[in-house]
Design a protein around this motif. Structure first.
Motif, PDB file in Angstrom:
ATOM      1  N   VAL B 157     -11.859 -26.190  10.666  1.00 39.28           N
ATOM      2  CA  VAL B 157     -12.213 -26.948  11.878  1.00 39.28           C
ATOM      3  C   VAL B 157     -12.260 -25.995  13.064  1.00 39.28           C
ATOM      4  N   HIS B 158     -11.244 -25.143  13.148  1.00 40.85           N
ATOM      5  CA  HIS B 158     -11.212 -24.097  14.167  1.00 40.85           C
ATOM      6  C   HIS B 158     -11.212 -22.764  13.427  1.00 40.85           C
ATOM      7  N   ASP B 159     -12.157 -21.914  13.755  1.00 40.43           N
ATOM      8  CA  ASP B 159     -12.353 -20.701  12.971  1.00 40.43           C
ATOM      9  C   ASP B 159     -11.096 -19.846  12.896  1.00 40.43           C
ATOM     10  N   GLU B 160     -10.257 -19.926  13.927  1.00 33.81           N
ATOM     11  CA  GLU B 160      -9.079 -19.053  13.965  1.00 33.81           C
ATOM     12  C   GLU B 160      -7.880 -19.634  13.219  1.00 33.81           C
ATOM     13  N   ILE B 161      -8.018 -20.848  12.665  1.00 33.32           N
ATOM     14  CA  ILE B 161      -6.877 -21.465  11.958  1.00 33.32           C
ATOM     15  C   ILE B 161      -7.243 -21.582  10.478  1.00 33.32           C
ATOM     16  N   PRO B 162      -6.741 -20.664   9.646  1.00 37.11           N
ATOM     17  CA  PRO B 162      -7.249 -20.544   8.282  1.00 37.11           C
ATOM     18  C   PRO B 162      -7.018 -21.767   7.396  1.00 37.11           C
ATOM     19  N   ASP B 163      -5.856 -22.379   7.469  1.00 32.00           N
ATOM     20  CA  ASP B 163      -5.575 -23.476   6.539  1.00 32.00           C
ATOM     21  C   ASP B 163      -5.646 -24.849   7.213  1.00 32.00           C
ATOM     22  N   ASN B 164      -6.213 -24.905   8.406  1.00 28.72           N
ATOM     23  CA  ASN B 164      -6.373 -26.171   9.144  1.00 28.72           C
ATOM     24  C   ASN B 164      -5.043 -26.848   9.437  1.00 28.72           C
ATOM     25  N   GLN B 165      -3.980 -26.076   9.372  1.00 26.94           N
ATOM     26  CA  GLN B 165      -2.655 -26.654   9.604  1.00 26.94           C
ATOM     27  C   GLN B 165      -2.165 -26.276  10.995  1.00 26.94           C
ATOM     28  N   CYS B 166      -1.709 -27.305  11.734  1.00 24.39           N
ATOM     29  CA  CYS B 166      -1.191 -27.048  13.079  1.00 24.39           C
ATOM     30  C   CYS B 166       0.224 -26.491  12.989  1.00 24.39           C
ATOM     31  N   TYR B 167       1.046 -27.114  12.149  1.00 28.30           N
ATOM     32  CA  TYR B 167       2.404 -26.623  11.881  1.00 28.30           C
ATOM     33  C   TYR B 167       2.921 -27.285  10.616  1.00 28.30           C
ATOM     34  N   ASP B 168       3.982 -26.711  10.091  1.00 30.74           N
ATOM     35  CA  ASP B 168       4.675 -27.255   8.914  1.00 30.74           C
ATOM     36  C   ASP B 168       6.130 -27.404   9.353  1.00 30.74           C
ATOM     37  N   TRP B 169       6.494 -28.631   9.708  1.00 31.49           N
ATOM     38  CA  TRP B 169       7.743 -28.875  10.439  1.00 31.49           C
ATOM     39  C   TRP B 169       8.818 -29.439   9.506  1.00 31.49           C
ATOM     40  N   GLY B 170      10.016 -28.966   9.633  1.00 31.25           N
ATOM     41  CA  GLY B 170      11.110 -29.494   8.828  1.00 31.25           C
ATOM     42  C   GLY B 170      12.229 -30.003   9.719  1.00 31.25           C
ATOM     43  N   TRP B 171      12.754 -31.175   9.402  1.00 30.17           N
ATOM     44  CA  TRP B 171      13.792 -31.762  10.251  1.00 30.17           C
ATOM     45  C   TRP B 171      14.841 -32.413   9.391  1.00 30.17           C
ATOM     46  N   ILE B 172      16.026 -31.916   9.315  1.00 31.72           N
ATOM     47  CA  ILE B 172      16.480 -30.714   9.992  1.00 31.72           C
ATOM     48  C   ILE B 172      16.543 -29.633   8.923  1.00 31.72           C
ATOM     49  N   GLU B 173      15.869 -28.508   9.142  1.00 33.74           N
ATOM     50  CA  GLU B 173      15.675 -27.523   8.091  1.00 33.74           C
ATOM     51  C   GLU B 173      17.007 -27.055   7.484  1.00 33.74           C
ATOM     52  N   ASP B 174      18.011 -26.908   8.345  1.00 32.16           N
ATOM     53  CA  ASP B 174      19.293 -26.414   7.840  1.00 32.16           C
ATOM     54  C   ASP B 174      19.967 -27.413   6.888  1.00 32.16           C
ATOM     55  N   ASN B 175      19.536 -28.663   6.926  1.00 28.11           N
ATOM     56  CA  ASN B 175      20.161 -29.685   6.077  1.00 28.11           C
ATOM     57  C   ASN B 175      19.452 -29.861   4.746  1.00 28.11           C
ATOM     58  N   VAL B 356      19.391 -36.833   5.341  1.00 21.45           N
ATOM     59  CA  VAL B 356      17.966 -37.111   5.560  1.00 21.45           C
ATOM     60  C   VAL B 356      17.256 -35.786   5.796  1.00 21.45           C
ATOM     61  N   TYR B 357      16.113 -35.655   5.165  1.00 18.21           N
ATOM     62  CA  TYR B 357      15.264 -34.482   5.469  1.00 18.21           C
ATOM     63  C   TYR B 357      13.811 -34.930   5.550  1.00 18.21           C
ATOM     64  N   VAL B 358      13.142 -34.454   6.582  1.00 17.87           N
ATOM     65  CA  VAL B 358      11.764 -34.853   6.845  1.00 17.87           C
ATOM     66  C   VAL B 358      10.889 -33.608   6.936  1.00 17.87           C
ATOM     67  N   ASN B 359       9.813 -33.617   6.207  1.00 18.36           N
ATOM     68  CA  ASN B 359       8.835 -32.522   6.328  1.00 18.36           C
ATOM     69  C   ASN B 359       7.493 -33.110   6.751  1.00 18.36           C
ATOM     70  N   VAL B 360       6.888 -32.523   7.769  1.00 21.37           N
ATOM     71  CA  VAL B 360       5.585 -32.988   8.245  1.00 21.37           C
ATOM     72  C   VAL B 360       4.644 -31.800   8.382  1.00 21.37           C
ATOM     73  N   LYS B 361       3.541 -31.905   7.690  1.00 19.09           N
ATOM     74  CA  LYS B 361       2.461 -30.928   7.882  1.00 19.09           C
ATOM     75  C   LYS B 361       1.374 -31.618   8.687  1.00 19.09           C
ATOM     76  N   THR B 362       1.030 -31.039   9.804  1.00 17.31           N
ATOM     77  CA  THR B 362       0.042 -31.671  10.673  1.00 17.31           C
ATOM     78  C   THR B 362      -1.284 -30.921  10.545  1.00 17.31           C
ATOM     79  N   VAL B 363      -2.352 -31.697  10.361  1.00 16.11           N
ATOM     80  CA  VAL B 363      -3.587 -31.143   9.830  1.00 16.11           C
ATOM     81  C   VAL B 363      -4.766 -31.432  10.758  1.00 16.11           C
TER      82      VAL B 363
END
Lengths: 158, 791
Positions: B157-175, B356-363
Motif C-alpha cells: 500500500v505504501h512503497d516504504e512499508i514492506p509487509d503492510n504492517q503498521c505495528y505488531d503490538w503485545g500487551w503486556i509483552e512481559d506477561n 491476559v495477553y493481547v497481540n494486535v497486528k495492524t495492517v
C-alpha cells in the motif's frame, strides 16, 4: 431556466429553476428554507420529506418544476400560528425523540402524514411507516413513542 | 417525586425547539456572499500509480475558478496519527504521510487526488467528471485481505512499508510467558475465531466544510462538521498547512451526529482553506452520501482468535488473543490507539482473571481508513470475551449467568489493578446482572420459548456483561502510552452583570444535549434558573480550549472542568460578598444562590454579587479585581469505568434464517446520572447501532477493492422496524471515585454491550432447535443463519 410558482407554508413563492433543479434545492437554496435536509443521494434516508398537496414526498426525488402550482409544506410550517410547537413536535421534545436533529424534520413530516391518514396507528404501523426515514441517534425508541403519544394513545414502553 | 430542576432532572432539551422547527444551523445550511463550490475527484480504483492528472480541459470549462492536485500540497505537512505505538520488539510504528490530496499513488476507492472550485456546484461537478475522464492512473493489484497483505511483501500500500504492517503490538509483552504457561496447565481451553465486522458510521449529516479567508487581516475561518474543533485547528494549523493557530478559527455549528467519524481532521478541510485563500472567496463542500461511504473513517474490522483457559467449573484462568486490525490505506487520527490501548486494556472485562495477553497486528490495505467508531476498541474486546465465554459454557455444560457471576470482581476488590494495566476504581457487576435478570424475567423464559415454538419460531436468550474505560483520558498516562496530545478539557464561566451566565465548554454536542445538561449542572451549583445559563460550544474563537466529545468524555472531563470553574466563581463571589457585607471572607457561605455571613441574616444574592462585580464602586482594587469570569482546565486522574449487563431475546425463523430481536434489557452503572431522559436516549441509540452491527450492517469490499455496500440501497442501516422498544435501567449506581460529579459516561455503552448479547441469543435459539452451531459471524443475516442451519 424556467419560472415556477407554488405555495410554500401558505405563502405564494416563485423562482427561476433549471430543469434538473430538485425540489429540495429550490427550498434550501432558492427559498432559504434549510430545515429540509439532504442525508443521502438514493432517496433512502428521508431527511428531505416534505408534504406536497398533503402527501409526504422525498423532496430530493422530485423536480421543482414538477410541483409548480402545488401546495408545499415544510418543517418550517409545522408550528402553531403563535409559534409554539405543534402537538407532534411537542411530543418529539417531551419524549426525547431527537438527538442530533438532522433526520428530525423528515421524521416529523413523515409522522405527520401517517397520523393524517391513520390517526390511531399501532406500534407496528408506526415502525413500518417510518421505514423510509433513517435515524442513527435514537434507536427509534423515542421516535415511535413520540408518534404514538401524539396520536393520543397510551404507550407501553418506558 | 422526580426532580424537576438541576442535577438529576429530566429537563427537556432546549436545543430541540430549533431542530423541530427547521431552525438548526448545520454547516451546509449557511449561505455566504461570494461563495464558491468545491468538488473532489476521487479514485475509482483501489490502488494505482498516478501517471497524469488531466486538468487542462477542465480548467477551461464554464465557471471553473481553480483546480488543485496532489502536486499543490506535496510540500505541506501530512495529517498525522494521534498516537505513536511501538511494536513488541520496541521498534516504532510506520506512519506513512497522509496528504491533503493523493500524490504519486491512489490507495483506496474514493481517495481524492484533485479538487475543482467553480462558481456553481453543477459546474464543479461537471469539471470533476472531466478530470476523472482525462486522468491516467496505472491500476495496481488491490490489497484487500489482511492476511494476504501481511504475507505478500511484493505488493505494498505504501512503497516504504514492506509487509503492510503498521505495528505488531503485545500487551503486556512481559506477561506473555506466564499467560502461555497458564494455558499449558489449564484443564480446559476454548478457542474461537471471529470477525468484528467493518462498519460505516453513517452520521445522518454528511461531512461538510466551508473555508473562508479574510485578506484584510490574514485570518482564516473553517466551518466544519467536527466533534472537536480545537483538535482540527491544531492539526490544520500546526501539522498540515502551517497557518499560525491564532489566525485560524474553527467553528463546528450544529452537527448532525458523529459517532467517531467526525473526530478526525480530513483533507477536505485543508483544501477548502487553501482554496479560499487562493480565491479570496468562501469555498464550500458538502459530501454526497456516496462520498461519505467512500471517504469517512470506518469502524471495527478486526479478525481475532481468542482463547479462554479455565477449570472445569468455568473459573477463568487466562485469556489470550491474536488480532489483525485493518487501518485501511492511511492512518486516521485515532487509528493506532483504537485497536491497542482502547481494546487490549479492556480484555480482562469485569472479571477476576489472573492472566491476559493481547497481540494486535495492524495492517494497511487499499480500503478507506478505519478509526474509532462508537465504543472504539471496547466493543471489539467485549464481543471477543462474551462470545468465547458463551462458547466455553456450552462446551462444559455450564450456565452462562452463573459463570459470569462466579468470575466477577466483587465490590470489596476495588480499586482493582487488572492484568492489562487499568485500575478500576469502583463498580458492582453482580448488581447489574441481578437487575438485568429481574428485568428480563429470566425465570419466565421457558414459557416464552414455548410460546414462540407454538408460533413456529426458535426463541433464544443471550447475555453480555461489559465494562469500558472512558472519560478519556488522563494525560500523564496516555503520554506514556504514546499519545501526542493531552486529553484534559476546559471551560470558562462568564457571569454577566445582570446575573445570567455564559459557559464556554470544550466539549462539543452533536446530539448529546450538552446545552441542556451542562446548564442543569451550572444552574444547580450556582442556585440560579437553568434558563439563566447559556452553553457555548464549537467555536475556537469563543471557548478557551477543548479536546471535544468522544469516548464518553464530555461530562466526566469537560463537565468536571466546568464544575471547577464554577467553584472559582463561588470563591471570587465570596470575596466580593465579604467586601459588600463588611465581613471576613472566611465567614461567607454560599448556598441556594445566596452569599451569607454565617450566623447572621446578612446576605447578598448571586445577582447582586454579579452586578457589583461589574459596577465595582468602592472596591479595594489592590485585593479585589472587578469582573466575574473564571476558567478551569481539568485533567482526569483515571479513566472512568461504566459497566453493565445486557440480555437480548430473539426469535429465529428456521425456514428463512430471519432473526427478530423481540426484547432487549439493559442494566447499566453509569455512576451518578445528570439527566435520566438523555441517558436513556444514549443507551437506546447505542443499542440500536449494536443491533445493526450484529444483524444488519456489512461493509463489503470485493477482491478489487471496490466497495460493494456504498449506498443505503446496499448497506443495511437499522430502521424502525428492525428494532424493539428497549428496556433500560441505570439504577445500579456506583459513583466514580475520582471526579466530583461522580459520573462515568454513557454514550458508548449500548454499542459496546449489545452485539454479543444478540449473537449469543441467536446461537441459543439455534441450539434449542438442535442446530449445534458454534459461531456465526456478524452480521448474522438471514443468509448466514440459513446456511448455518442447512450446511
Amino acid at each position: 431556466m424556467t419560472q415556477v410558482s407554488m405555495t410554500v407554508n401558505g405563502k405564494p413563492v416563485s423562482g427561476e429553476v433549471e430543469g434538473r433543479t430538485l425540489l429540495v434545492q429550490f427550498l434550501r437554496e432558492g427559498l432559504g428554507l434549510t430545515g429540509t435536509h439532504v442525508g443521502c443521494d438514493t432517496s433512502q434516508c428521508g431527511a428531505c420529506v416534505v408534504h406536497v398537496d398533503g402527501k409526504p414526498v422525498k423532496s430530493c426525488t422530485v423536480f421543482a418544476q414538477d410541483v409548480a402550482g402545488s401546495s408545499v409544506k415544510t418543517i418550517e410550517g409545522m408550528a402553531n400560528a403563535d409559534g409554539s410547537l405543534g402537538t407532534l413536535q411537542q411530543a418529539f421534545q417531551d419524549h426525547h425523540g431527537l438527538q442530533c436533529g438532522f433526520c428530525t424534520p423528515g421524521m416529523v413530516m413523515s409522522s405527520a402524514a401517517l397520523l393524517a391518514d391513520n390517526p390511531n396507528p399501532t406500534e407496528a404501523e408506526v415502525r413500518h411507516h417510518l421505514e423510509g426515514n433513517i435515524c442513527r441517534c435514537t434507536g427509534y425508541h423515542n421516535i415511535v413513542k413520540a408518534v404514538l403519544t401524539a396520536s393520543g394513545q397510551p404507550v407501553a414502553a418506558e | 417525586m422526580p426532580k424537576d430542576y438541576g442535577i438529576g432532572a429530566s429537563s427537556k432539551r432546549r436545543e430541540d425547539v430549533r431542530f423541530l422547527t427547521g431552525r438548526g444551523v448545520y454547516t451546509d445550511d449557511m449561505a455566504l456572499h461570494g461563495q464558491t463550490y468545491a468538488v473532489f475527484v476521487r479514485s475509482t480504483v483501489a490502488h494505482g500509480r498516478i501517471r497524469s492528472v488531466g486538468t487542462e480541459a477542465a480548467s477551461k470549462m464554464p465557471g471553473v475558478l481553480a483546480i488543485f492536485t496532489g502536486e499543490d500540497f506535496k510540500d505541506v505537512g501530512g495529517n498525522p496519527a494521534g498516537w505513536l505505538i511501538n511494536s513488541r520488539d520496541g521498534t516504532p510504528m510506520h506512519e506513512p504521510k497522509r496528504p491533503v490530496l493523493a500524490h504519486g499513488k491512489v490507495r483506496h476507492v474514493g481517495d481524492a487526488y484533485a479538487a475543482v472550485i467553480a462558481e456553481t456546484y453543477q459546474q464543479a461537478k461537471d469539471a470533476a467528471q472531466q478530470i476523472s475522464d482525462d486522468t491516467d492512473i496505472e491500476e495496481l493489484p488491490a490489497i484487500v485481505d489482511m492476511r494476504a497483505a501481511l504475507a505478500d511483501s511484493s505488493n505494498r500500500v505504501h512503497d516504504e512499508i514492506p509487509d503492510n504492517q503498521c505495528y505488531d503490538w503485545g500487551w503486556i509483552e512481559d506477561n506473555r510467558a506466564a499467560v502461555d504457561a497458564a494455558f499449558k496447565s489449564a484443564p480446559h481451553v476454548t478457542t474461537l475465531e471471529l470477525v468484528n465486522n467493518r462498519l460505516v458510521p453513517n452520521a445522518m449529516e454528511p461531512r461538510a466544510s466551508i473555508g473562508e479567508y479574510f485578506p484584510g487581516t490574514g485570518d482564516y475561518k473553517l466551518t466544519t462538521t467536527s466533534q472537536n474543533p480545537h483538535l482540527t485547528r491544531l492539526l490544520v494549523a500546526a501539522f498540515v498547512l502551517g497557518i499560525p493557530e491564532n489566525k485560524l478559527t474553527v467553528v463546528a455549528p450544529d452537527v448532525g451526529g458523529g459517532f467517531g467519524s467526525k473526530i478526525y481532521h480530513y483533507g477536505e478541510e485543508a483544501l477548502v482553506l487553501a482554496a479560499a485563500k487562493k480565491l479570496a472567496r468562501p469555498v464550500r463542500w458538502t459530501a454526497e452520501r456516496s462520498e461519505s461511504f467512500l471517504s469517512d473513517a470506518h469502524g471495527r474490522d478486526h479478525v481475532t482468535k481468542i482463547e479462554l483457559a479455565c477449570d472445569k467449573e468455568g473459573n477463568f484462568l487466562a485469556f489470550r488473543t491474536e488480532t489483525m486490525a485493518n487501518v485501511g490505506a492511511y492512518l486516521s487520527n485515532f487509528a493506532t490507539v483504537t485497536p491497542t490501548f482502547l481494546h487490549g486494556t479492556l480484555m480482562a472485562g469485569p472479571y477476576k482473571v489472573p492472566h491476559v495477553y493481547v497481540n494486535v497486528k495492524t495492517v494497511f490495505t487499499n480500503t478507506a481508513p478505519v478509526d474509532a467508531y462508537r465504543g472504539a476498541g471496547r466493543p471489539e474486546a467485549t464481543y471477543s470475551l462474551e462470545r468465547v465465554i458463551d462458547k466455553m459454557c456450552r462446551e462444559l455444560g455450564l450456565d452462562p449467568f452463573e459463570v459470569r457471576r462466579k468470575n466477577f470482581l466483587t465490590t470489596d476488590m476495588f480499586p482493582y489493578t487488572t492484568p492489562v494495566g487499568l485500575v478500576y476504581d469502583t463498580g458492582n457487576y453482580h448488581a447489574t446482572l441481578d437487575k438485568a435478570m429481574e428485568m428480563a424475567d429470566v425465570a419466565g423464559f421457558a414459557k416464552r420459548r414455548a410460546d414462540s415454538a407454538a408460533r413456529g419460531k426458535l426463541r433464544g436468550m443471550g447475555l453480555s456483561t461489559w465494562i469500558e474505560a472512558c472519560g478519556i483520558a488522563p494525560s500523564n498516562l496516555v503520554g506514556i502510552l504514546g499519545a501526542r496530545v493531552g486529553l484534559y478539557d476546559a471551560a470558562t464561566v462568564r457571569v454577566n452583570a445582570t446575573g445570567n451566565i455564559s459557559v464556554m465548554v470544550g466539549a462539543h454536542s452533536h446530539g448529546q444535549g450538552h446545552e441542556t445538561v451542562f446548564a442543569q449542572i451550572a444552574a444547580e451549583k450556582l442556585g440560579i434558573p437553568e434558563s439563566s445559563v447559556e452553553i457555548v460550544h464549537g467555536d475556537t474563537s469563543k471557548i478557551p480550549f477543548g479536546m471535544g466529545s468522544y469516548g464518553s468524555r464530555s461530562l466526566a472531563v469537560c463537565g468536571v472542568a466546568m464544575t471547577k470553574a464554577i467553584d472559582k466563581i463561588v470563591a471570587k463571589g465570596k470575596k466580593i460578598a465579604a467586601h459588600m457585607l463588611e465581613a471576613a471572607e472566611g465567614d461567607i457561605t454560599f448556598e441556594d444562590g445566596k452569599f451569607s455571613v454565617a450566623g447572621t441574616d446578612k446576605a447578598k444574592t448571586f445577582g447582586e454579587i454579579a452586578f457589583s462585580a461589574y459596577v465595582p464602586h468602592n472596591y479595594p482594587l489592590e485585593t479585589l479585581e472587578p469582573g466575574l469570569e473564571e476558567t478551569a482546565f481539568y485533567d482526569p486522574a483515571n479513566f472512568t469505568y461504566p459497566a453493565g449487563a445486557y440480555i437480548c431475546e430473539v426469535e429465529v425463523d428456521e425456514g428463512t434464517g430471519k432473526v427478530d430481536v423481540v426484547a432487549f434489557h439493559c442494566a447499566d452503572d453509569f455512576g451518578n446520572v445528570m439527566n435520566p431522559m438523555i441517558v436513556e436516549g444514549q443507551v437506546h441509540g447505542g443499542v440500536g447501532q449494536g443491533i445493526g452491527q450484529a444483524l444488519l450492517e456489512s461493509t463489503t469490499y470485493d477482491e478489487n477493492g471496490q466497495l460493494l455496500t456504498g449506498s443505503y440501497m446496499d448497506y443495511a442501516m437499522p430502521r424502525a422496524g428492525d428494532v424493539p422498544f428497549y428496556n433500560v435501567d441505570y439504577s445500579c449506581q456506583t459513583a466514580c471515585t475520582h471526579n466530583v460529579l461522580g459520573v462515568k459516561g454513557c454514550g458508548e455503552a449500548g454499542a459496546i454491550g449489545s452485539p454479543p448479547a444478540v449473537v449469543n441469543a441467536v446461537l441459543d435459539a439455534l441450539h434449542s432447535g438442535g442446530h449445534k452451531i458454534a459461531h456465526i459471524d456478524m452480521p448474522v443475516s438471514p443468509g448466514r443463519v440459513w446456511q448455518a442451519i442447512n450446511g
